[in-house]
Write an enzyme that holds these catalytic residues in place. Structure first.
Site, PDB file in Angstrom:
ATOM      1  N   GLY A 123       0.784  -1.232   0.000  1.00 32.72           N
ATOM      2  CA  GLY A 123       0.000   0.000   0.000  1.00 32.72           C
ATOM      3  C   GLY A 123       0.812   1.275   0.000  1.00 32.72           C
ATOM      4  CG  ASP A 180      -6.237  -0.919 -14.203  1.00 30.10           C
ATOM      5  OD1 ASP A 180      -6.020  -1.691 -15.159  1.00 30.10           O
ATOM      6  OD2 ASP A 180      -5.337  -0.572 -13.423  1.00 30.10           O
TER       7      ASP A 180
END
Length: 473
Positions: free
Chosen positions: A119, A245
């Site tokens: 992340g 995406d």
């Protein structure tokens, strides 16, 4: 610190997002802040310490309703469930003109969509996006923008250890082709319709009264994508990872990962370390743009017509407009780069002849056009003997060379984010020296000025041999 946030995206069904706070970082330290953009967004001035706290995610903005967005996508042609694996949408703000923008923290920690990732992001990757997205803005190309980069005081491992950082990204929206793929695959027709209605209201409100919103929406997105890709081709930009995406519904350039600018003209140029087959090479960008639109069309089929055969027929007819529309826009752009205001057979042949010489001789894409428009004849033809005959034909075609050069000067940049200068800025920033980053950033704000600045135009011999860019994840 108060920002007038709202979050219209959260009005969509909960399937489209997960409420998510950013993860705190160890020692937030502001590396850079975009004061001009902050002013446009009516973001109040604050101390560097406070900005670092808020734009690292350590302190939550009052009124923010942070979330991670769900979406899917075709990555190198293969469908995958995705989502914001290292980003959170803080909310939306209205700029001074009343236009709505997303404010997102990128590399803000683990989310339910992280798929085993950490992340986080490296300082180099976040600064690359800051530099190149701002360069694209000043080049006049639709793009997301960068508001801040905050160092985290933590290490991020990507083959080796790097300084960590969080980027604040500003976008018209973060809706993607992959968002519609997700809705079609996992949400059902009701949720797909809700997404379409929301997207039209936010980005294409002129379509709200259209009798076939889904079909009109497909056509509008196609027009936006054609315009965007033509602009990429104008300046030699290679996105590097045109997965669905990473294709914004708004028609903005988004997700600056393994992107770069071409130096020596070669339509097969590819720099991305993950694009081993050259799927997203320079010349293939319009092809992939059309492919991505076909994926969007497939997601929209149930809303285009309840009869599947009729829906396919209508969508196919719309997609068949892509190639002629792109060719029309591309030819007009290329002729304008030569100072030709009209597009005809002679102008297109002249442009293609120049590109052929540039490819054969390995001439620099940016500098060749810049020299034609800004330098005298002697300088241009000195680039290569093959240009002498071509230049004579160009003079004959344009007639008034002074008028042609005036036309060219708003189309052909003098300054782009040269790969070696970007890399130097990132390496020095990692070592604690900010000066090369800010020197380059300053130059990128006036890309159509400063022809005499040889430092930004000179390309070291062999600098792109083996050059690779990385996505940062």
């Amino acid at each position: 610190m108060h920002i007038a946030f709202s979050n219209t995206y959260a009005t969509l069904p909960e399937r489209f997002f997960t409420l998510q706070h950013p993860q705190k970082v160890a020692v937030p330290k502001l590396f850079c802040f975009n004061d001009d953009l902050a002013h446009t967004l009516a973001i109040p001035h604050a101390s560097t310490e406070k900005l670092a706290e808020y734009f690292s995610g350590n302190t939550l903005f009052e009124g923010s309703f942070s979330l991670a967005m769900a979406y899917a996508g075709h990555q190198f042609g293969h469908f995958t469930m995705l989502g914001d694996g290292r980003a959170v949408l803080l909310g939306e703000v209205l700029d001074l003109a009343g236009k709505r923008h997303d404010i997102q923290l990128k590399a803000s920690g683990v989310t339910p969509y992280s798929r085993g990732g950490d992340g986080r992001g490296t300082l180099g990757a976040m600064l690359r996006e800051y530099l190149i997205s701002e360069a694209m803005h000043y080049l006049g190309i639709p793009t997301t923008r960068s508001l801040a980069v905050v160092e985290t005081g933590e290490e991020v491992v990507r083959e080796k250890s790097h300084k960590g950082a969080v980027l604040t990204r500003v976008a018209s929206s973060h809706l993607r082709v992959g968002t519609f793929e997700y809705a079609r695959q996992y949400g059902g027709q009701k949720n797909l319709k809700a997404l379409l209605e929301y997207t039209i209201a936010r980005l294409y409100p002129h379509l709200e009264a259209h009798p076939n919103k889904a079909l009109a929406f497909l056509q509008a997105v196609m027009e936006a994508q054609v315009a965007l890709i033509v602009e990429w081709m104008r300046v030699g930009f290679i996105h590097g990872v045109m997965n669905t995406d990473n294709m914004s519904i708004s028609g903005e350039t988004i997700d600056y990962g393994p992107c770069a600018f071409m130096n020596a003209y070669n339509p097969k140029t590819v720099f991305s370390s993950i694009d081993r087959m050259g799927r997203y090479r320079f010349e293939n960008q319009p092809v992939i743009g059309g492919w991505n639109l076909s994926v969007l069309a497939g997601a929209l089929l149930p809303l285009i017509d309840s009869d599947e055969d009729k829906a396919v027929e209508k969508a196919t007819a719309a997609l068949e407009e892509f190639v002629p529309l792109y060719e029309q826009k591309y030819d007009a752009m290329l002729c304008k780069k030569l100072g030709l205001e009209r597009v005809d057979k002679e102008g297109k042949a002249l442009a293609n002849a120049l590109l052929g010489i540039m490819q054969q001789k390995g001439l620099d894409y940016t500098n060749t056009f810049a020299s034609l428009g800004f330098a005298d004849k002697e300088h241009f033809v000195s680039l290569d003997d093959a240009l002498k005959a071509w230049h004579a034909q160009w003079e004959h075609t344009v007639g008034d060379t002074a008028s042609a050069k005036a036309c060219m000067r708003s189309c052909n940049p003098l300054v782009i984010p040269r790969n070696h200068l970007v890399e130097e800025a990132l390496v020095e920033a990692e070592a604690g020296n900010k000066k090369p980053f800010f020197t380059l950033l300053h130059a990128l704000k006036t890309p159509y000025e400063g022809y005499e600045n040889a430092q930004l135009q000179t390309i070291p011999y062999g600098v792109d041999v083996g050059y690779k860019t990385f996505c940062g994840t």
